[in-house]
Motif scaffolding. Structure first.
Motif, PDB file in Angstrom:
ATOM      1  N   UNK A  42     -39.414  42.809 -14.511  1.00  0.00           N
ATOM      2  CA  UNK A  42     -39.465  44.162 -13.970  1.00  0.00           C
ATOM      3  C   UNK A  42     -40.908  44.547 -13.654  1.00  0.00           C
ATOM      4  N   UNK A  43     -41.823  44.204 -14.544  1.00  0.00           N
ATOM      5  CA  UNK A  43     -43.231  44.524 -14.316  1.00  0.00           C
ATOM      6  C   UNK A  43     -43.773  43.784 -13.103  1.00  0.00           C
ATOM      7  N   UNK A  44     -43.492  42.464 -13.004  1.00  0.00           N
ATOM      8  CA  UNK A  44     -44.047  41.669 -11.920  1.00  0.00           C
ATOM      9  C   UNK A  44     -43.449  42.055 -10.569  1.00  0.00           C
ATOM     10  N   UNK A  45     -42.156  42.358 -10.540  1.00  0.00           N
ATOM     11  CA  UNK A  45     -41.527  42.784  -9.286  1.00  0.00           C
ATOM     12  C   UNK A  45     -42.152  44.087  -8.797  1.00  0.00           C
ATOM     13  N   UNK A  46     -42.372  45.017  -9.716  1.00  0.00           N
ATOM     14  CA  UNK A  46     -42.979  46.297  -9.345  1.00  0.00           C
ATOM     15  C   UNK A  46     -44.397  46.099  -8.818  1.00  0.00           C
ATOM     16  N   UNK A  47     -45.135  45.190  -9.439  1.00  0.00           N
ATOM     17  CA  UNK A  47     -46.511  44.936  -9.010  1.00  0.00           C
ATOM     18  C   UNK A  47     -46.545  44.308  -7.626  1.00  0.00           C
ATOM     19  N   UNK A  48     -45.720  43.286  -7.404  1.00  0.00           N
ATOM     20  CA  UNK A  48     -45.757  42.587  -6.124  1.00  0.00           C
ATOM     21  C   UNK A  48     -45.195  43.422  -4.982  1.00  0.00           C
ATOM     22  N   UNK A  49     -44.395  44.426  -5.304  1.00  0.00           N
ATOM     23  CA  UNK A  49     -43.918  45.326  -4.258  1.00  0.00           C
ATOM     24  C   UNK A  49     -45.024  46.263  -3.789  1.00  0.00           C
ATOM     25  N   UNK A  50     -46.011  46.479  -4.631  1.00  0.00           N
ATOM     26  CA  UNK A  50     -47.112  47.368  -4.264  1.00  0.00           C
ATOM     27  C   UNK A  50     -48.401  46.856  -4.896  1.00  0.00           C
ATOM     28  N   UNK A  51     -49.000  45.865  -4.251  1.00  0.00           N
ATOM     29  CA  UNK A  51     -50.233  45.280  -4.782  1.00  0.00           C
ATOM     30  C   UNK A  51     -51.397  46.264  -4.725  1.00  0.00           C
TER      31      UNK A  51
ATOM     32  N   UNK B  68     -56.688  48.146  -8.513  1.00  0.00           N
ATOM     33  CA  UNK B  68     -57.859  48.892  -8.023  1.00  0.00           C
ATOM     34  C   UNK B  68     -58.686  48.078  -7.025  1.00  0.00           C
ATOM     35  N   UNK B  69     -58.979  48.684  -5.881  1.00  0.00           N
ATOM     36  CA  UNK B  69     -59.819  48.043  -4.875  1.00  0.00           C
ATOM     37  C   UNK B  69     -59.100  47.063  -3.974  1.00  0.00           C
ATOM     38  N   UNK B  70     -57.811  46.842  -4.179  1.00  0.00           N
ATOM     39  CA  UNK B  70     -57.092  45.837  -3.401  1.00  0.00           C
ATOM     40  C   UNK B  70     -56.788  46.299  -1.975  1.00  0.00           C
ATOM     41  N   UNK B  71     -56.479  47.569  -1.779  1.00  0.00           N
ATOM     42  CA  UNK B  71     -55.993  48.035  -0.480  1.00  0.00           C
ATOM     43  C   UNK B  71     -56.948  47.742   0.675  1.00  0.00           C
ATOM     44  N   UNK B  72     -58.243  48.072   0.583  1.00  0.00           N
ATOM     45  CA  UNK B  72     -59.111  47.774   1.733  1.00  0.00           C
ATOM     46  C   UNK B  72     -59.203  46.283   2.051  1.00  0.00           C
ATOM     47  N   UNK B  73     -59.171  45.432   1.034  1.00  0.00           N
ATOM     48  CA  UNK B  73     -59.210  43.986   1.271  1.00  0.00           C
ATOM     49  C   UNK B  73     -57.915  43.523   1.941  1.00  0.00           C
ATOM     50  N   UNK B  74     -56.810  44.100   1.514  1.00  0.00           N
ATOM     51  CA  UNK B  74     -55.515  43.747   2.106  1.00  0.00           C
ATOM     52  C   UNK B  74     -55.466  44.150   3.575  1.00  0.00           C
ATOM     53  N   UNK B  75     -55.893  45.379   3.875  1.00  0.00           N
ATOM     54  CA  UNK B  75     -55.848  45.858   5.256  1.00  0.00           C
ATOM     55  C   UNK B  75     -56.770  45.051   6.164  1.00  0.00           C
ATOM     56  N   UNK B  76     -57.932  44.687   5.650  1.00  0.00           N
ATOM     57  CA  UNK B  76     -58.872  43.883   6.435  1.00  0.00           C
ATOM     58  C   UNK B  76     -58.265  42.523   6.783  1.00  0.00           C
ATOM     59  N   UNK B  77     -57.644  41.863   5.780  1.00  0.00           N
ATOM     60  CA  UNK B  77     -57.062  40.552   6.024  1.00  0.00           C
ATOM     61  C   UNK B  77     -55.871  40.646   6.969  1.00  0.00           C
ATOM     62  N   UNK B  78     -55.059  41.699   6.831  1.00  0.00           N
ATOM     63  CA  UNK B  78     -53.915  41.859   7.719  1.00  0.00           C
ATOM     64  C   UNK B  78     -54.344  42.088   9.163  1.00  0.00           C
ATOM     65  N   UNK B  79     -55.440  42.786   9.345  1.00  0.00           N
ATOM     66  CA  UNK B  79     -55.961  42.994  10.700  1.00  0.00           C
ATOM     67  C   UNK B  79     -56.417  41.670  11.298  1.00  0.00           C
TER      68      UNK B  79
END
Length: 326
Positions: free
Chosen positions: A217-226, A230-241
């Motif tokens: 349950x913990x891992x599914x919740x985490x992988x659904x919203x990485x 902390x700090x992951x979102x800008x790196x994720x958006x950059x790589x997706x671009x």
């Protein structure tokens, strides 16, 4: 008495191929000492005449393999079965896979998932040990033999089944990796070698979220919203671009790293924008695994999640040599 135990397991991200736990005895007081160490640390103990090496556990990952998936956003490569699995005949030995209690090999749940998954371009199954990986593991076996037979002289020159205990996760690539290490370390062999595996619901050599509902349950919740990390979102958006993906999609740096490292090991094409950012990808993949295994998200008890992931394995590492060296 001496005994060597080898364990082949899996993990998503790791910094080293081989981990060693040595168990020594104080000759004067019979005091038992457990060392978690590298080969350099073990070498430093050779000057301690008051200690006698009794037992060594070696934990290692599988060798190079086919990736666990393909990235739709990058050009595919061909994973041809007649090419990536051919060769490495020097790594083949006779062996038999058994359950921990000595009964026939149990059902391999994870391997079935791999076999039922869509094949990679070229026809190979995902997550399979290749001839490159077989040779990697064979050479590791040779290194272990050189150190423990010739330098430390813990092992006799003639292989004796009673001196070894071979255990693997019940996944083809880890069983085959162990086979290759044994071939490099113990040849020539007389008769088949026994490799022991656990039932899937009792496996402790990897974080077993399939049979721990709280951990899953913990891992599914985490992988659904990485972005919980902390700090992951800008790196994720950059790589997706860079990969031409929309902001609504969510990439996984662990998956990207897996695909790139698999290609790298087999000298296959890697886009420049990925190869030039491998340090960054490594770091973000490690961040994901740190939070997945250590439970470092808001509102979760770090210690509880860590114990659910590796607690049983730590118990095995500590208590196995103590039982064998009584």
């Amino acid at each position: 008495m001496f005994r060597k135990a080898l364990y082949a397991g899996t993990a998503s991200v790791t910094a080293s191929l081989c981990g060693i736990v040595a168990y020594c005895a104080d000759k004067a007081s019979s005091r038992r000492i457990v060392y978690d160490m590298t080969e350099d640390h073990i070498a430093s103990l050779e000057n301690h005449s008051d200690l006698e090496l009794k037992f060594v556990q070696v934990f290692f990952r599988h060798g190079a393999r086919t990736p666990l998936s393909e990235l739709k956003a990058i050009e595919p490569v061909e994973w041809k079965s007649d090419e990536v699995f051919s060769g490495a005949k020097h790594t083949y030995i006779d062996y038999e896979v058994k359950c921990l209690d000595g009964s026939p090999k149990p059902d391999a749940r994870v391997e079935k998932l791999y076999r039922n998954h869509k094949r990679l371009h070229g026809g190979a199954h995902i997550g399979q040990l290749t001839s490159v990986g077989m040779d990697h593991c064979y050479k590791l076996g040779q290194r272990l033999r050189q150190h423990y037979q010739y330098k430390v002289q813990l092992l006799p020159k003639t292989f004796n089944h009673q001196d070894f205990y071979f255990r693997s996760t019940n996944i083809t690539r880890t069983i085959e990796s162990l086979r290759c290490v044994v071939a490099g370390m113990c040849s020539p062999l007389k008769g088949p070698v026994d490799i022991f595996v656990s039932k899937s619901e009792e496996e402790v050599l990897y974080p077993n979220s399939h049979h721990c509902p709280i951990l899953r349950k913990f891992q599914v919740a985490l992988y659904k919203n990485l972005d919980l990390i902390p700090g992951m979102k800008p790196h994720r958006l950059e790589m997706q671009e860079l990969m031409g993906m929309s902001k609504e999609e969510q990439i996984d740096f662990v998956n990207i790293r897996d695909v790139v490292k698999a290609r790298e090991a087999h000298s296959l094409f890697i886009p420049d924008f990925l190869s030039s950012r491998m340090d960054h990808i490594d770091k973000q993949a490690c961040n994901v695994m740190t939070y997945a295994l250590g439970g470092r998200t808001e509102g979760n008890n770090d210690r509880d999640v860590l114990q659910m992931n590796v607690g049983n394995l730590m118990h095995l590492i500590i208590n196995k040599p103590r039982r064998c060296c009584k």
